[in-house]
Design an enzyme around this catalytic site. Structure first.
Site, PDB file in Angstrom:
ATOM      1  N   TYR A   1      -2.880  -3.558   2.650  1.00  0.00           N
ATOM      2  CA  TYR A   1      -2.398  -2.942   1.801  1.00  0.00           C
ATOM      3  C   TYR A   1      -3.161  -2.707   0.507  1.00  0.00           C
ATOM      4  CZ  TYR A   1       1.399  -0.825  -0.980  1.00  0.00           C
ATOM      5  OH  TYR A   1       2.406   0.062  -1.729  1.00  0.00           O
TER       6      TYR A   1
ATOM      7  N   ALA B   1      -6.133  -3.169  -0.075  1.00  0.00           N
ATOM      8  CA  ALA B   1      -7.473  -2.429   0.084  1.00  0.00           C
ATOM      9  C   ALA B   1      -7.277  -1.001   0.220  1.00  0.00           C
ATOM     10  CB  ALA B   1      -8.100  -3.011   1.703  1.00  0.00           C
TER      11      ALA B   1
ATOM     12  N   ASN C   1       2.205  10.793  -1.228  1.00  0.00           N
ATOM     13  CA  ASN C   1       2.899   9.700  -1.387  1.00  0.00           C
ATOM     14  C   ASN C   1       3.457   8.896  -0.428  1.00  0.00           C
ATOM     15  OD1 ASN C   1       5.395   8.087  -3.026  1.00  0.00           O
ATOM     16  ND2 ASN C   1       6.440   9.470  -1.107  1.00  0.00           N
TER      17      ASN C   1
ATOM     18  N   LYS D   1      -5.042   0.636  -1.229  1.00  0.00           N
ATOM     19  CA  LYS D   1      -4.399   1.254  -2.355  1.00  0.00           C
ATOM     20  C   LYS D   1      -5.429   1.333  -3.432  1.00  0.00           C
ATOM     21  CE  LYS D   1      -0.234   2.400  -1.490  1.00  0.00           C
ATOM     22  NZ  LYS D   1      -0.111   4.032  -1.408  1.00  0.00           N
TER      23      LYS D   1
END
Length: 255
Positions: A150, A152, A85, A154
């Site tokens: 960000y 890229a 996470n 994810k």
């Protein structure tokens, strides 16, 4: 319910927001929980739960990740479920986006998930199986303005999830991902504030409120909403589900 009695769960970024909601859900269902974070407050977060320990860990550091799973084994005998996470975001126009911010975002969001999956898989194979759940983002479905790094990272998490699911399927290990939408967290407070300034003259909370109106359910999500799906994927009810990326966003993105 006590579906996870006797099971041990590692949750990175577990000290607040979605991460702590996940840890709390597993704790409520009887699990031993290992909360990890770079922030010292993870120790207090862990102390608030029964059968929980906190570990200060930089998920982008291989030695620290090994130490995290060592600590889980020493405290509880092994790891059955691992939830990747930990994540960060910065928002900037392309000409202002620094190489440092690009690297940091990729290191935490993509490399960190990889290192945790790698270490968890090595140990889960020895135990006869396990569950891996990676936290991606709505930006794993569609990149948004001013956050190419960000997005890229994810998209990378989603691709890695599919690849690993194929590799470890015969080891009785499932690998799935979650794409949270607009969730009430500190990260979304930052998003609202910074995007709000860059996209128009929005006051605090106004941009987020306007985006929520595009959600069919007309509300932002909560950490508990995300944790409920993760608990399902970690349960025996999801034993035949692997390599999937599931949106938890009130219908904002349908696929």
């Amino acid at each position: 319910m006590t579906r996870f009695q006797g099971k041990t769960v590692v949750v990175t970024g577990g000290n607040k927001g979605i991460g702590f909601a996940i840890a709390q859900r597993f704790s409520d269902e009887g699990a031993n929980v290992v909360l990890a974070s770079v922030e010292e407050q993870v120790m207090a977060a862990a102390a608030s739960l029964p059968r929980a320990i906190g570990v200060i860990c930089d998920v982008a550091d291989k030695a620290a990740v090994v130490g995290l799973y060592d600590a889980a084994e020493e405290a509880f005998g092994g790891v059955d479920i691992s939830v990747q996470n930990a994540g960060i975001i910065t928002i900037a126009k392309i000409e202002d986006l620094s190489e440092r911010d690009w690297d940091a975002t990729m290191d935490v969001n993509a490399k960190g998930a990889f290192l945790c999956c790698q270490e968890a898989i090595r140990r889960m194979r020895q135990r006869g199986g396990g569950k891996l759940i990676n936290i991606a983002s709505g930006q794993a479905r569609a990149g948004f303005i001013y956050t190419p790094h960000y997005a890229a990272s994810k998209f990378g998490v989603m691709g890695m999830t599919q690849s690993l699911a194929k590799e470890v399927a015969l080891d009785n290990i499932t690998v799935n991902a979650i794409c949270p939408g607009i969730i009430k967290t500190d990260m979304w407070d930052y998003n609202d504030r910074v995007w709000g300034k860059m996209l128009g003259d929005y006051g605090p909370g106004e941009l987020m409120d306007s985006w929520v109106q595009n959600i069919p359910m007309k509300r932002a999500g909560s950490g508990a909403d995300v944790a409920a799906m993760i608990a399902f994927l970690a349960s025996n009810d999801a034993d035949y589900i692997t390599g999937q990326t599931i949106n938890v966003d009130g219908g904002l993105i349908m696929s």
